[in-house]
Design a protein around this motif. Structure first.
Motif, PDB file in Angstrom:
ATOM      1  N   ALA A 181       0.969  -0.941   0.226  1.00 22.04           N
ATOM      2  CA  ALA A 181      -0.636   0.024   0.021  1.00 22.04           C
ATOM      3  C   ALA A 181       1.011   1.145  -0.074  1.00 22.04           C
ATOM      4  O   ALA A 181       0.855   2.006  -0.661  1.00 22.04           O
ATOM      5  CB  ALA A 181      -1.268   0.087   1.423  1.00 22.04           C
ATOM      6  N   GLN A 182       2.046   1.165   1.140  1.00 23.82           N
ATOM      7  CA  GLN A 182       3.585   2.558   0.928  1.00 23.82           C
ATOM      8  C   GLN A 182       3.516   2.625  -0.863  1.00 23.82           C
ATOM      9  O   GLN A 182       3.842   3.690  -1.354  1.00 23.82           O
ATOM     10  CB  GLN A 182       4.145   1.962   1.996  1.00 23.82           C
ATOM     11  CG  GLN A 182       4.582   3.052   2.212  1.00 23.82           C
ATOM     12  CD  GLN A 182       6.077   2.895   2.986  1.00 23.82           C
ATOM     13  OE1 GLN A 182       6.369   1.724   3.383  1.00 23.82           O
ATOM     14  NE2 GLN A 182       7.236   4.087   3.314  1.00 23.82           N
ATOM     15  N   LEU A 183       4.016   1.203  -1.573  1.00 23.24           N
ATOM     16  CA  LEU A 183       4.599   1.944  -2.852  1.00 23.24           C
ATOM     17  C   LEU A 183       3.244   2.246  -3.802  1.00 23.24           C
ATOM     18  O   LEU A 183       3.790   2.991  -4.594  1.00 23.24           O
ATOM     19  CB  LEU A 183       4.908   0.031  -2.669  1.00 23.24           C
ATOM     20  CG  LEU A 183       5.083  -0.420  -4.695  1.00 23.24           C
ATOM     21  CD1 LEU A 183       6.690   1.021  -5.111  1.00 23.24           C
ATOM     22  CD2 LEU A 183       5.509  -1.346  -4.671  1.00 23.24           C
ATOM     23  N   GLU A 184       2.640   1.761  -3.608  1.00 23.79           N
ATOM     24  CA  GLU A 184       1.432   2.666  -4.125  1.00 23.79           C
ATOM     25  C   GLU A 184       1.163   4.227  -4.399  1.00 23.79           C
ATOM     26  O   GLU A 184       0.690   4.391  -5.335  1.00 23.79           O
ATOM     27  CB  GLU A 184      -0.036   1.980  -3.862  1.00 23.79           C
ATOM     28  CG  GLU A 184      -0.331   0.077  -4.293  1.00 23.79           C
ATOM     29  CD  GLU A 184      -1.784  -0.093  -4.399  1.00 23.79           C
ATOM     30  OE1 GLU A 184      -2.322   0.296  -4.643  1.00 23.79           O
ATOM     31  OE2 GLU A 184      -1.630  -1.907  -4.477  1.00 23.79           O
ATOM     32  N   ARG A 185       0.908   4.432  -2.962  1.00 24.17           N
ATOM     33  CA  ARG A 185       0.755   5.461  -2.340  1.00 24.17           C
ATOM     34  C   ARG A 185       1.897   6.784  -2.861  1.00 24.17           C
ATOM     35  O   ARG A 185       2.057   7.737  -3.459  1.00 24.17           O
ATOM     36  CB  ARG A 185       0.505   5.544  -0.926  1.00 24.17           C
ATOM     37  CG  ARG A 185      -0.633   5.569  -1.036  1.00 24.17           C
ATOM     38  CD  ARG A 185      -0.818   6.199   1.287  1.00 24.17           C
ATOM     39  NE  ARG A 185       0.167   5.606   1.625  1.00 24.17           N
ATOM     40  CZ  ARG A 185      -0.107   4.075   2.290  1.00 24.17           C
ATOM     41  NH1 ARG A 185      -0.805   3.430   1.901  1.00 24.17           N
ATOM     42  NH2 ARG A 185       1.403   3.936   2.841  1.00 24.17           N
ATOM     43  N   MET A 186       3.999   5.815  -2.845  1.00 24.41           N
ATOM     44  CA  MET A 186       5.109   6.324  -3.304  1.00 24.41           C
ATOM     45  C   MET A 186       5.116   6.683  -4.808  1.00 24.41           C
ATOM     46  O   MET A 186       5.985   7.229  -5.109  1.00 24.41           O
ATOM     47  CB  MET A 186       6.090   5.578  -2.864  1.00 24.41           C
ATOM     48  CG  MET A 186       5.658   5.788  -1.056  1.00 24.41           C
ATOM     49  SD  MET A 186       6.496   5.164  -0.630  1.00 24.41           S
ATOM     50  CE  MET A 186       8.801   6.844  -0.972  1.00 24.41           C
ATOM     51  N   ARG A 187       4.315   5.937  -5.252  1.00 22.74           N
ATOM     52  CA  ARG A 187       4.462   6.037  -7.335  1.00 22.74           C
ATOM     53  C   ARG A 187       4.264   7.143  -7.523  1.00 22.74           C
ATOM     54  O   ARG A 187       2.986   7.997  -7.498  1.00 22.74           O
ATOM     55  CB  ARG A 187       3.371   4.825  -7.561  1.00 22.74           C
ATOM     56  CG  ARG A 187       4.289   3.367  -8.005  1.00 22.74           C
ATOM     57  CD  ARG A 187       3.899   2.541  -9.099  1.00 22.74           C
ATOM     58  NE  ARG A 187       3.529   1.120  -8.192  1.00 22.74           N
ATOM     59  CZ  ARG A 187       2.243   0.042  -8.276  1.00 22.74           C
ATOM     60  NH1 ARG A 187       0.878   0.854  -7.930  1.00 22.74           N
ATOM     61  NH2 ARG A 187       2.688  -0.919  -7.349  1.00 22.74           N
TER      62      ARG A 187
END
Length: 190
Positions: A181-187
């Protein structure tokens, strides 16, 4: 489906009572003590459908203690610092799961994949161990890994098996999914 299952279970219980009563009468007719005969008959009738319950509970507990867990090898912030400017250009990629020698691969974007390896450590039991790793596709580096352990056959209401007593509380970490989820927000962000 649930009604039929409970009817079959009720019929099996009645048959079990008849078998235990027969064992008691058989013991009394031969001048034997009826309690060991009744206990033996009840144990046999219990073990016919439930032979795998105790081994499943033991295996589940063993693999939860031995294998389950969550490991962080590199945080997204560390990865971002080592790869400046790359995170901003990443876009979610929708691709079907792919099969590899390791297991299933789900592509998240141009740089990250989730590799999942599932194994059944004891073939005749319902205990499953799933190892999931987030990997940088370019370098092959593992950023995070989780190992989840589950046992059971599913829920009868959703089409799962009727041996509901085999279902055990899974040993699973939610931290792995927080990472994705953090990866999706940072993309796409700087």
């Amino acid at each position: 489906m649930g009604f039929v299952v409970f009817m079959v279970m009720g019929a099996y219980f009645l048959i079990s009572l008849v078998v235990v009563a027969w064992a008691v009468n058989h013991a009394l007719d031969r001048g034997k003590h009826p309690i060991p005969w009744a206990a033996g008959a009840a144990l046999v009738m219990f073990m016919i459908p439930c032979w795998d319950w105790i081994p499943t509970v033991v295996a589940h507990k063993y693999y939860c203690e031995k294998d389950s867990g969550f490991w962080v090898y590199k945080t997204l912030d560390q990865w971002k610092a080592e790869n400046p400017g790359v995170m901003e250009g990443l876009h979610q990629t929708l691709q079907p799961s792919q099969k590899t020698a390791y297991g299933d691969v789900d592509v998240l974007d141009e740089r990250f994949v989730i590799e999942t390896h599932r194994r059944k450590p004891i073939p005749f039991l319902t205990t499953n161990v799933a190892e999931r790793r987030i990997i940088d596709r370019k370098t092959g580096e593992i950023l995070e890994k989780t190992v989840d352990v589950g046992s059971g056959v599913g829920n009868m209401a959703t089409g799962g098996g009727v041996k509901f007593w085999l279902n055990q509380e899974p040993c699973a970490s939610t931290e792995f999914w927080k990472f994705t989820a953090q990866l999706e927000r940072m993309r796409g962000t700087k």
